[in-house]
Enzyme design. Structure first.
Site, mmCIF file in Angstrom:
data_model
loop_
_atom_site.group_PDB
_atom_site.id
_atom_site.type_symbol
_atom_site.label_atom_id
_atom_site.label_comp_id
_atom_site.label_asym_id
_atom_site.label_seq_id
_atom_site.Cartn_x
_atom_site.Cartn_y
_atom_site.Cartn_z
ATOM 1 C CG HIS A 131 -1.968 -1.069 1.218
ATOM 2 N ND1 HIS A 131 -3.227 -0.930 0.700
ATOM 3 C CD2 HIS A 131 -1.905 -2.339 1.673
ATOM 4 C CE1 HIS A 131 -3.906 -2.065 0.850
ATOM 5 N NE2 HIS A 131 -3.111 -2.941 1.435
ATOM 6 C CG ASN A 203 -7.946 -4.326 1.003
ATOM 7 O OD1 ASN A 203 -7.269 -3.337 1.243
ATOM 8 N ND2 ASN A 203 -7.454 -5.552 1.040
ATOM 9 C CG HIS A 395 -2.591 -1.088 14.999
ATOM 10 N ND1 HIS A 395 -3.417 -2.120 15.343
ATOM 11 C CD2 HIS A 395 -1.350 -1.473 15.331
ATOM 12 C CE1 HIS A 395 -2.701 -3.102 15.863
ATOM 13 N NE2 HIS A 395 -1.431 -2.729 15.866
ATOM 14 C CE1 TYR A 418 -2.224 -4.659 9.373
ATOM 15 C CE2 TYR A 418 -2.340 -2.490 8.400
ATOM 16 C CZ TYR A 418 -2.616 -3.828 8.345
ATOM 17 O OH TYR A 418 -3.275 -4.360 7.263
#
Ligand code: HDE
Length: 756
Positions: A131, A203, A395, A418
């Site tokens: 990403h 997503n 996160h 994360y």
């Protein structure tokens, strides 16, 4: 005479002309860099920094521990009229190093030189491992109150408004890769709630490639460029990706989503978003339900065609971020509804036979309705890309009371990953104190010190229990809205590296997706598979993937096999009988056209009054008109945004022809490949190309007056979605109606005949 300095007369002429154009452009068409048009002369009178552009927002000016400061957000950035060092000492000169005489060596003593270069040397930080390419925007979330029964989360109480920051992204490419590649898109939302920040890190596809986080490095290594040559960039059309997904068949569901039109969105504004995992919600009474989060875009779910995506990769690799920023600047604020699918929290954690902990499965909306619980409006662009979009850190574990995680093994691994990656990416453990990450809730943790500590913690006792700081901080209870860890019973079981048996079904939902597509969507999927596999070097990989396609559907397999020149294998598992889910198709409904871009071809000798009228009407309809003319600058009183040389069909959602401009002086094949071979046409060949491409991409086309000739010369007159009318106003009305369906789908009917 110094030839680099134009004479006063030339300067004044340019000044007048550019002032006129700037005035004409700035108020209407989005995209102007800076908040004021620049003068031709270098400004030399000291004044405070210019304000940000009106549509730009910035993180609130909170302290590192979440307290409001009351300072304007512009205080986040630079102050005062004068150039200074990082310590605020005013500087006389930043263009010359301090030297021993004009020709002398540079002196080590020059602090400003060293500070300037040293800081520059460290401007880059590691990009996100996935990403990396993204774009963000600020906004507001307003709750409907419809989730109050199932969750105690304060920000979901009726009417509650919460500030948010959203970052959209592609997964595979580097920071500088193109926006329009075929890939999954990230849709990560940070809600700054007053009970702590909630990050919904989702997503644009509701399933994932793998069922267990331990395989994340594997799928990403397979999708990223090959490690030896570092190609290809930002795409899955290569051997390692298909090697992995064909060997690892749980990836087949996500893969068909990527091969579908969802893999090439028209815009971030026209994407759905999904939390993917199942979450556990808990209400005031402590009762729990399982839930999946969905974002539904107001403008509908729309995609590019494959050819548009390819052309845009070169013409405008920033297409999606530009679209997002321009829409916000134009006041066409992107909107989504947040919805939840709710399921009873049973010990099996299944619904209608679907395992809710398996992130490769959806629950069709026809089986569990998506219930709207609030609205998100993105209304401000970032003031600074790095400070906001690059430094934002999401996160999954950032949860408010009322929302908890489940045992989905993919989700569980993400809870670790994360923070771990952010420690390196953001240079230490204090990244929650970076302005974009600062909570809007009071922070009283016992975390101390570390790189880049911004908080000046008082007291002597960052531990519990303590008496030296009077016992502070104190644990909170229900009355103080403490986070709730739901006391889920963990079944007694052996410690194993294994999945539940329900995770073994890798094909039934892939088939469900395929059978839910309209004919044209199926055609696109076939082409995508055939293209991607066609780009693979090794036949073994193609054959292996064809086997998976055979297990999904014989027509799909046969069509792709034909494209690859290979025989279609027989299924190795029985085809499952599934009920299609119409909600998965993007075709067949109508949507608003806010922020869509309408290209208007202008002939300087044509109907300029008509163009002016239509241009205004396009603005009034909440869309953006871009005038395309033979040359830049002005045509009459109208500002030109694109020339025949710089404009390309892919920028526009529809095109209107206000005239039939003759070939412009630069319509020379030697200068511009778009001009093609010397054409016998009386119309500029770039205009004909524009019309042909728009037609091929099934976009609405309209013409009035002399413009109708262009339709004839391009051979599209009288075909579906091509409007010829007496006036610009009539044409625009008809074109806008066509745009409601996103594309003129009928034009694809020749392609799609075999599926209808
Ligand atoms: Fe991520 N993911 N992810 N992911 N993910 C990251 O975190 C990871 C997964 C998603 O705009 C990283 O700060 C693992 C699913 C988005 O800043 C990293 C697994 C979904 C973003 C990471 C997954 C996502 C990330 C990289 C398998 C959709 C961008 C940089 C278990 C539900 C957030 C960073 C942004 C980013 C790990 C799977 C969404 C490495 C281990 C499933 C939208 O920590």
């Amino acid at each position: 005479m110094d030839s680099s300095k134009p004479t006063e007369a030339v300067k004044n002429a340019v000044k007048t002309a550019s002032g006129k154009i700037a005035d004409a452009l700035t108020p209407d068409v989005p995209g102007a860099p800076g908040s004021a048009p620049p003068p031709v002369e270098e400004p030399t009178t000291p004044h405070d920094p210019l304000p940000p552009k009106p549509e730009q927002g910035a993180p609130q000016t909170r302290t590192p521990t979440g307290a409001e400061t009351g300072a304007p957000t512009i205080a986040n950035g630079q102050q005062g009229a004068y150039l200074t060092t990082a310590n605020g000492a005013r500087l006389r000169d930043t263009d010359h190093s301090l030297k021993a005489g004009p020709r002398g060596p540079v002196l080590l003593q020059d602090h400003h030189l060293r500070e300037k270069i040293t800081h520059f040397d460290h401007e880059r930080i590691p990009e996100r491992v996935v990403h990396a390419r993204g774009a963000g925007a600020h906004g507001v979330f307003t709750a409907y109150g419809t989730a109050e029964e199932v969750t105690r989360a304060g920000f979901l109480k009726k009417g509650r408004e919460t500030e948010v920051f959203v970052r959209f992204s592609t997964v595979l490419g580097s920071r500088g890769s193109a926006d329009t590649v075929r890939d999954t898109r990230g849709f990560a939302t940070k809600f700054y709630t007053d009970e702590g920040t909630f990050d919904l890190v989702g997503n644009n596809m509701p399933v994932f490639f793998i069922q267990d986080a331990i395989k994340f490095p594997d799928i990403i290594h397979a999708g990223k460029p090959h490690p030896d040559r570092e190609i290809p960039q930002a795409q899955s059309a290569h051997d390692t990706f298909w090697d992995f997904v064909s060997l690892h068949t749980e990836a087949q569901h996500h893969t068909i989503w990527n091969m579908s039109d969802r893999g090439i969105p028209r815009s971030y504004r026209t994407m759905e978003g999904f939390g993917v995992h199942t979450f556990r919600l808990v209400n005031e009474a402590g009762e729990t339900v399982l839930a999946k989060f969905h974002w539904k875009p107001k403008l509908g779910v729309h995609s590019l065609t494959w050819e548009e995506a390819q052309l845009l990769g070169g013409m405008d690799p920033d297409f999606h971020r530009r679209d997002l920023y321009d829409a916000i600047e134009a006041g066409a604020y992107p909107e989504w509804e947040l919805g939840i699918q709710v399921f009873p929290d049973t010990p099996e954690e299944t619904f209608a036979g679907i395992d809710l902990l398996d992130p490769t499965k959806i629950v069709p909306e026809e089986l569990a309705e998506v219930q709207p619980i609030g609205k998100l409006v993105l209304n401000r662009t970032p003031t600074n890309f790095f400070a906001e979009t690059e430094q934002v850190a999401f996160h999954l574990g950032h949860l408010p009371p009322g929302i908890d995680v489940t045992n989905d093994p993919l989700l569980q691994g993400r809870l670790f990953s994360y923070v771990d990656t952010q420690l390196t990416r953001l240079g230490g453990p204090n990244f929650t104190q970076i302005p974009i990450n600062r909570p809007h809730a009071a922070v009283n943790d016992m975390l101390r010190d570390g790189f880049h500590q911004h908080a000046v913690h008082a007291g002597v006792a960052p531990y519990r229990p303590n008496s030296l700081d009077g016992g502070n901080p104190f644990p909170a209870g229900d009355a103080e809205h403490a986070f709730v860890d739901v006391p889920v019973t963990v079944a007694q079981a052996p410690k194993v590296r294994a999945n539940p048996a329900s995770f073994d079904d890798h094909y039934s939902q892939v088939r469900l997706f395929w059978l839910s597509m309209s004919p044209v969507e199926k055609e696109h999927i076939i082409r995508a598979y055939a293209f991607e596999l066609g780009k693979c070097y090794h036949q073994a990989i193609k054959e292996r993937q064809l086997q998976s396609l055979a297990n999904i559907d014989p027509v799909l397999c046969e069509q792709v096999a034909t494209g690859l020149g290979l025989p279609a294998p027989q299924p190795t598992t029985p085809l499952v009988d599934v009920t299609p889910s119409p909600a998965l198709s993007q075709v067949g409904r109508e949507w608003p056209s806010d922020g869509r871009v309408v290209g208007i071809v202008v002939d300087p000798d044509g109907d300029l009054d008509g163009v002016d009228e239509v241009r205004r009407a396009v603005f009034d309809a909440g869309m953006v008109p871009l005038l395309i003319a033979p040359h830049g600058g002005m045509v009459g009183d109208l500002p030109v945004q694109r020339t025949f040389a710089t404009g390309r069909s892919v920028e526009f959602d529809a095109v209107l022809l206000a005239g039939a401009p003759a070939p412009a002086p630069d319509a020379l094949p030697a200068r511009d490949a778009k001009a093609g071979s010397p054409a016998p046409a009386t119309v500029d060949p770039r205009v004909l190309l524009l019309v042909e491409e728009c037609w091929r991409h099934a976009k609405a086309i309209g013409a009035w007056g002399a413009g109708v000739t262009v339709l004839e010369q391009a051979g599209v007159a009288g075909t579906p979605g091509v409007v010829a009318a007496g006036s610009g106003a009539e044409v625009l009305t008809a074109v806008q109606q066509l745009m409601a369906a996103h594309r003129v789908w009928e034009r694809f009917r020749y392609l799609s005949v075999r599926f209808s």
